[in-house]
Design an enzyme around this catalytic site. Structure first.
Site, mmCIF file in Angstrom:
data_model
loop_
_atom_site.group_PDB
_atom_site.id
_atom_site.type_symbol
_atom_site.label_atom_id
_atom_site.label_comp_id
_atom_site.label_asym_id
_atom_site.label_seq_id
_atom_site.Cartn_x
_atom_site.Cartn_y
_atom_site.Cartn_z
ATOM 1 N N ILE A 31 -30.496 20.711 40.578
ATOM 2 C CA ILE A 31 -31.959 21.248 39.787
ATOM 3 C C ILE A 31 -31.564 21.420 38.517
ATOM 4 O O ILE A 31 -32.356 21.071 37.509
ATOM 5 C CB ILE A 31 -32.514 22.369 40.413
ATOM 6 C CG1 ILE A 31 -33.034 21.990 41.942
ATOM 7 C CG2 ILE A 31 -33.807 22.820 39.666
ATOM 8 C CD1 ILE A 31 -33.580 23.309 42.696
ATOM 9 N N ASN A 103 -31.132 29.110 35.907
ATOM 10 C CA ASN A 103 -31.251 28.496 37.043
ATOM 11 C C ASN A 103 -30.212 28.639 38.051
ATOM 12 O O ASN A 103 -30.204 28.456 39.237
ATOM 13 C CB ASN A 103 -31.624 27.064 36.706
ATOM 14 C CG ASN A 103 -31.417 26.160 37.808
ATOM 15 O OD1 ASN A 103 -32.011 25.812 38.558
ATOM 16 N ND2 ASN A 103 -30.115 25.468 37.634
ATOM 17 N N SER A 155 -37.975 30.539 43.831
ATOM 18 C CA SER A 155 -37.692 29.846 45.334
ATOM 19 C C SER A 155 -39.045 30.171 45.996
ATOM 20 O O SER A 155 -39.675 31.020 45.762
ATOM 21 C CB SER A 155 -36.669 30.243 45.890
ATOM 22 O OG SER A 155 -36.846 29.665 47.179
ATOM 23 N N TYR A 170 -30.946 36.415 50.256
ATOM 24 C CA TYR A 170 -31.563 35.240 49.189
ATOM 25 C C TYR A 170 -32.981 35.442 48.969
ATOM 26 O O TYR A 170 -33.235 35.500 47.839
ATOM 27 C CB TYR A 170 -31.384 33.922 49.966
ATOM 28 C CG TYR A 170 -31.560 32.652 49.028
ATOM 29 C CD1 TYR A 170 -30.842 32.068 48.137
ATOM 30 C CD2 TYR A 170 -33.213 32.056 49.353
ATOM 31 C CE1 TYR A 170 -31.264 30.930 47.316
ATOM 32 C CE2 TYR A 170 -33.522 30.953 48.447
ATOM 33 C CZ TYR A 170 -32.648 30.419 47.356
ATOM 34 O OH TYR A 170 -33.047 29.312 46.726
ATOM 35 N N LYS A 174 -34.718 36.327 45.533
ATOM 36 C CA LYS A 174 -35.678 35.322 44.801
ATOM 37 C C LYS A 174 -37.160 36.186 44.615
ATOM 38 O O LYS A 174 -37.800 36.083 43.520
ATOM 39 C CB LYS A 174 -35.903 34.134 45.459
ATOM 40 C CG LYS A 174 -34.754 33.252 45.571
ATOM 41 C CD LYS A 174 -34.373 32.894 43.853
ATOM 42 C CE LYS A 174 -33.033 31.966 44.145
ATOM 43 N NZ LYS A 174 -32.796 31.279 42.595
ATOM 44 N N THR A 205 -30.422 19.084 47.151
ATOM 45 C CA THR A 205 -29.110 19.000 46.362
ATOM 46 C C THR A 205 -28.030 19.708 46.715
ATOM 47 O O THR A 205 -28.192 19.818 48.322
ATOM 48 C CB THR A 205 -29.425 20.397 45.193
ATOM 49 O OG1 THR A 205 -29.529 21.579 46.076
ATOM 50 C CG2 THR A 205 -30.785 20.141 44.654
HETATM 51 N N1 LIG Z 1 -32.145 23.288 46.408
HETATM 52 C C1 LIG Z 1 -33.162 23.867 47.156
HETATM 53 O O1 LIG Z 1 -33.667 23.510 47.964
HETATM 54 C C2 LIG Z 1 -33.700 25.122 46.338
HETATM 55 C C3 LIG Z 1 -34.865 25.638 46.635
HETATM 56 C C4 LIG Z 1 -35.298 26.714 46.112
HETATM 57 C C5 LIG Z 1 -34.576 27.256 44.736
HETATM 58 N N2 LIG Z 1 -33.490 26.735 44.571
HETATM 59 C C6 LIG Z 1 -32.893 27.344 43.409
HETATM 60 O O2 LIG Z 1 -32.504 26.519 42.474
HETATM 61 C C7 LIG Z 1 -31.210 26.999 41.864
HETATM 62 C C8 LIG Z 1 -30.259 25.739 41.650
HETATM 63 O O3 LIG Z 1 -30.080 25.191 43.031
HETATM 64 P P1 LIG Z 1 -29.474 23.796 43.149
HETATM 65 O O4 LIG Z 1 -29.960 23.524 44.493
HETATM 66 O O5 LIG Z 1 -29.531 23.022 42.015
HETATM 67 O O6 LIG Z 1 -27.947 24.278 43.640
HETATM 68 P P2 LIG Z 1 -26.560 23.897 43.197
HETATM 69 O O7 LIG Z 1 -25.440 24.276 44.041
HETATM 70 O O8 LIG Z 1 -26.527 22.215 43.456
HETATM 71 O O9 LIG Z 1 -26.094 24.158 41.685
HETATM 72 C C9 LIG Z 1 -26.103 25.186 41.237
HETATM 73 C C10 LIG Z 1 -25.172 25.263 40.052
HETATM 74 O O10 LIG Z 1 -24.862 26.732 39.441
HETATM 75 C C11 LIG Z 1 -23.655 26.773 39.255
HETATM 76 N N3 LIG Z 1 -23.088 28.165 39.050
HETATM 77 C C12 LIG Z 1 -22.812 28.713 40.388
HETATM 78 N N4 LIG Z 1 -22.421 30.217 40.193
HETATM 79 C C13 LIG Z 1 -22.354 30.251 38.763
HETATM 80 C C14 LIG Z 1 -21.984 31.088 37.864
HETATM 81 N N5 LIG Z 1 -21.725 32.396 38.415
HETATM 82 N N6 LIG Z 1 -22.094 30.854 36.711
HETATM 83 C C15 LIG Z 1 -22.682 29.771 35.960
HETATM 84 N N7 LIG Z 1 -23.103 28.805 36.917
HETATM 85 C C16 LIG Z 1 -22.976 28.953 38.152
HETATM 86 C C17 LIG Z 1 -22.932 25.893 39.942
HETATM 87 O O11 LIG Z 1 -21.579 25.640 39.539
HETATM 88 C C18 LIG Z 1 -23.795 24.695 40.038
HETATM 89 O O12 LIG Z 1 -23.522 23.816 39.250
HETATM 90 C C19 LIG Z 1 -30.740 28.037 42.224
HETATM 91 O O13 LIG Z 1 -30.976 29.155 41.606
HETATM 92 C C20 LIG Z 1 -31.324 27.907 43.639
HETATM 93 O O14 LIG Z 1 -31.295 29.180 44.651
HETATM 94 C C21 LIG Z 1 -32.939 25.602 45.222
#
Ligand SMILES: NC(=O)c1ccc[n+]([C@@H]2O[C@H](COP(=O)([O-])OP(=O)(O)OC[C@H]3O[C@@H](n4cnc5c(N)ncnc54)[C@H](O)[C@@H]3O)[C@@H](O)[C@H]2O)c1
Length: 268
Positions: A31, A103, A155, A170, A174, A205
Site C-alpha cells: 500500500i 503507513n 484499517s 491488530y 488500528k 499485498t
Molecule cells: N493489506 C491489507 O489488507 C491491509 C488492510 C488494512 C490495513 N492495512 C494496513 O496498511 C499498511 C500497509 O500494509 P501492507 O499490506 O502494504 O503491508 P506490507 O507488509 O506489504 O508493507 C509494509 C511495509 O512496512 C515496512 N515496515 C515494517 N516495519 C517497519 C518499521 N519498523 N519501520 C519502517 N517500515 C517498516 C515493511 O518493510 C514494508 O515495506 C499497514 O499499516 C497495514 O496494517 C493493510
C-alpha cells in the site's frame, strides 16, 4: 467567496500536488508503494521511507523513471531518533514537508488467550506508537508552516472485529490509530494541519499473502469473499485516489475523518 463559475482552479487542478513534498512510511512495497506512486504522479516530490532500504531504493528508482523527484530513506519508525532523522532528511533535501503518510504496519493472527506480551508490544509499537511518533515529528515542521496533511493508514479492523481469524491486538492498534488521528485533528486544526485516516479492507499485498499462506489462511479467502459485497479483494490501486484527495487542497475542509475503502465489507 469561492464560486463554482469563477473559481481560479478547476476541480481536477485542485487535486494536483505540484510543489508539495510527501513522506510515505512503509513505502517499499504494498500500500505504501502505491501511495508513493500516486502522490508522485499527482506532482509531489516523494520521500520513500522504510526499514527495508533496498526496497525503498527500488521504489525511488521507479518514481524517478516516471520523472518524480524522489529519495529513499532508511528508517525504523518504532525508533524516535530514526523518525526524527527521517523528517530531518526530508527537510534537508526540500526545506519543507507538506504531506505525511504514516503507513508502515504489520499483521498477525493469534488467539487472544495464546497471545504473548511480546506479540502485543510488537503490534502496538509499530501500528500505533510509531504512527504517533511520525505524526508528531511531521507536525513539528508543519505547524510552524501553518499547513500540512497527515494521512494515517488505519484499517477496517479499527471499526469491526474481523472473522474468522483472531487478531485482537491488530484491531485494537488500528482503533487506536483512528482515535489518535481524530484527537490530533482536533488539536492541530486551528493551525492548519489536517489529520485523516485511510482504512483499507482486505487488500492483496505481501502482508495478506503471508497470512493466507499459513495453514489456517487457506480457509480464509473464500470466507472473506462471501462477506465482501463487491465480490473481490482490493488492489492497492483501489486506494490511490483517496490518498491524492486527502493530500490535496480538494480535501482542505476535511479533518478527523476515516475513509473506509473495503468493497463494502463494513456495510453488512
Ligand atoms: N493489506 C491489507 O489488507 C491491509 C488492510 C488494512 C490495513 N492495512 C494496513 O496498511 C499498511 C500497509 O500494509 P501492507 O499490506 O502494504 O503491508 P506490507 O507488509 O506489504 O508493507 C509494509 C511495509 O512496512 C515496512 N515496515 C515494517 N516495519 C517497519 C518499521 N519498523 N519501520 C519502517 N517500515 C517498516 C515493511 O518493510 C514494508 O515495506 C499497514 O499499516 C497495514 O496494517 C493493510
Amino acid at each position: 467567496m469561492a464560486d463554482v463559475v469563477t473559481s481560479a482552479k478547476s476541480v481536477l487542478e485542485r487535486f494536483r500536488l505540484d510543489g508539495r513534498v510527501a513522506l510515505v512510511t512503509g513505502g517499499a512495497q504494498g500500500i505504501g508503494r502505491a501511495f508513493a506512486h500516486a502522490l508522485g504522479e499527482a506532482g509531489a516530490a516523494v520521500a520513500v521511507a522504510d526499514i527495508n532500504l533496498e526496497g525503498a531504493k527500488r521504489v525511488e528508482s521507479e518514481l524517478q523513471a516516471k520523472g518524480v523527484d524522489a529519495i529513499a530513506i532508511h528508517a525504523d519508525v518504532t525508533q524516535p531518533n530514526q523518525v526524527q532523522a527521517m523528517v530531518d532528511a526530508v527537510m534537508e533535501r526540500w526545506g519543507k514537508l507538506t504531506i505525511g503518510v504514516n503507513n508502515a504496519g504489520r499483521g498477525q493472527w493469534v488467539d487472544a488467550e495464546a497471545m504473548s506480551v511480546e506479540d502485543w508490544d510488537r503490534m502496538m509499537d509499530l501500528n500505533l506508537k510509531a504512527v504517533f511518533l511520525c505524526a508528531q515529528a511531521e507536525a513539528r515542521v508543519m505547524l510552524p508552516a501553518g499547513y500540512g496533511k497527515i494521512i494515517n493508514t488505519a484499517s477496517m479492523s479499527a471499526s469491526i472485529a474481523n472473522t474468522p481469524q483472531n487478531q485482537a491486538h491488530y484491531n485494537a492498534s488500528k482503533a487506536g490509530v483512528l482515535h489518535l488521528s481524530r484527537s490530533l485533528a482536533a488539536e492541530w486544526a486551528s493551525r492548519g494541519v489536517r489529520v485523516n485516516t485511510i482504512s483499507p479492507g482486505y487488500m492483496r499485498t505481501q502482508l495478506v499473502e503471508d497470512l493466507l499462506n499459513t495453514p489456517i489462511g487457506q480457509e480464509m479467502e473464500p470466507k472473506w469473499l462471501e462477506r465482501i459485497p463487491l465480490g473481490r479483494m482490493g488492489q492497492v490501486t483501489d486506494l490511490q485516489g483517496a490518498v491524492v484527495y486527502l493530500a490535496s487542497e480538494a480535501s482542505d475542509y476535511m479533518t478527523g475523518h476515516d475513509m473506509i475503502i473495503d468493497g463494502g465489507y463494513c456495510v453488512w
